[in-house]
Design an enzyme around this catalytic site. Sequence first.
Site, PDB file in Angstrom:
ATOM      1  N   TYR A   1       5.621  -0.282  -0.419  1.00 36.38           N
ATOM      2  CA  TYR A   1       4.166  -0.212  -0.229  1.00 36.38           C
ATOM      3  C   TYR A   1       3.432  -0.455  -1.540  1.00 36.38           C
ATOM      4  CZ  TYR A   1      -0.405   1.735   1.022  1.00 36.38           C
ATOM      5  OH  TYR A   1      -1.750   1.916   1.237  1.00 36.38           O
TER       6      TYR A   1
ATOM      7  N   SER B   1      -5.163  -0.462  -2.375  1.00 36.10           N
ATOM      8  CA  SER B   1      -4.885   0.964  -2.486  1.00 36.10           C
ATOM      9  C   SER B   1      -4.859   1.363  -3.952  1.00 36.10           C
ATOM     10  CB  SER B   1      -3.525   1.282  -1.845  1.00 36.10           C
ATOM     11  OG  SER B   1      -3.109   2.607  -2.121  1.00 36.10           O
TER      12      SER B   1
END
Length: 321
Positions: free
Chosen positions: A185, A172
């Site tokens: 995350y 990401s």
Amino acid sequence: MKFLLDQLLLLPLLIFFTLESFLKLFIPKKRKSVAGEIVLITGAGHGLGRLTAYEFAKLKCKLVLWDINKHGIEETAAECRRLGARAHAFVVDCSNREDIYSTAKKVKAEIGDVSILVNNAGVVYTSDLFATQDPQIEKTFEVNTLAHFWTAKAFLPAMMNNNHGHIVTVASAAGHTVVPFLLAYCSSKFAAVGFHRGLTEELAALKRTGVKTTCLCPNFINTGFIKNPSTSAKLKLKPQGNVLFLKTASDFSLGPTLEPEEVVVKLINGILTEQKMIFVPSSIRFLTLLERIFPERFLAILKRKMDIKFDAVIGYKTKGE
């Protein structure tokens, strides 16, 4: 003095390779054929994983599809078969190391050696440190990071023996720059990027240059994991049980929310042209560079002007709240 001279001798190489990289930006890269390859995709029961499976099906690959959701993975497999590919669906919990190892053993015995591994499965909890439960933090790392180690240990040996294969890490943009209220995350995606870079160097050191690596780093994708993303909502705090519900602006937006279809196009092209790092949008590469070279006070102003909003749960409370 000798050290300085040695570094100066590298300057012509730096200039040459920089010019070479710049010129390559304008030369279309040749796409390799993956027809007949055995492709394993984790988290293939929905979203990015499902669409990636469809694209590999169109490329005449043999598909091994993993997901924790039985209904979702069977739907993906059925569509891949309709597209003309052979597809095998497995219900696998990617947070469970033994489940990964036992299913990998079954895949190798029943189907063959995987030659393209796409570690796509992921989880995200939108909450601050205090509202994120301990099991949620553990699950985030088990799926987003540790699963990459277990799948690689299961399938990479055959690739290395053949000096042929491809390991794809779906990370990401949050693996390069942080976003508030996505602490677990972001941390797990930083680790995933580190896994990709470390594995790439390790394969080079072992002279297994036929085994390629690719890391995908997109901005937020419209797959439902991040709730109510927007760019104009105001800050709101509302009671929700023992925590506060926050519609918040992150410090650093990296652009609009992406549709999964456009991300998959970039991913497939990156795999077929053997790109090591794929940023979607490509401007993320520039933004992450700015974070490393710009003064902190300037970055603070820049971050206030570049924001994205999403729903998050806030467990921390100051006095008077």
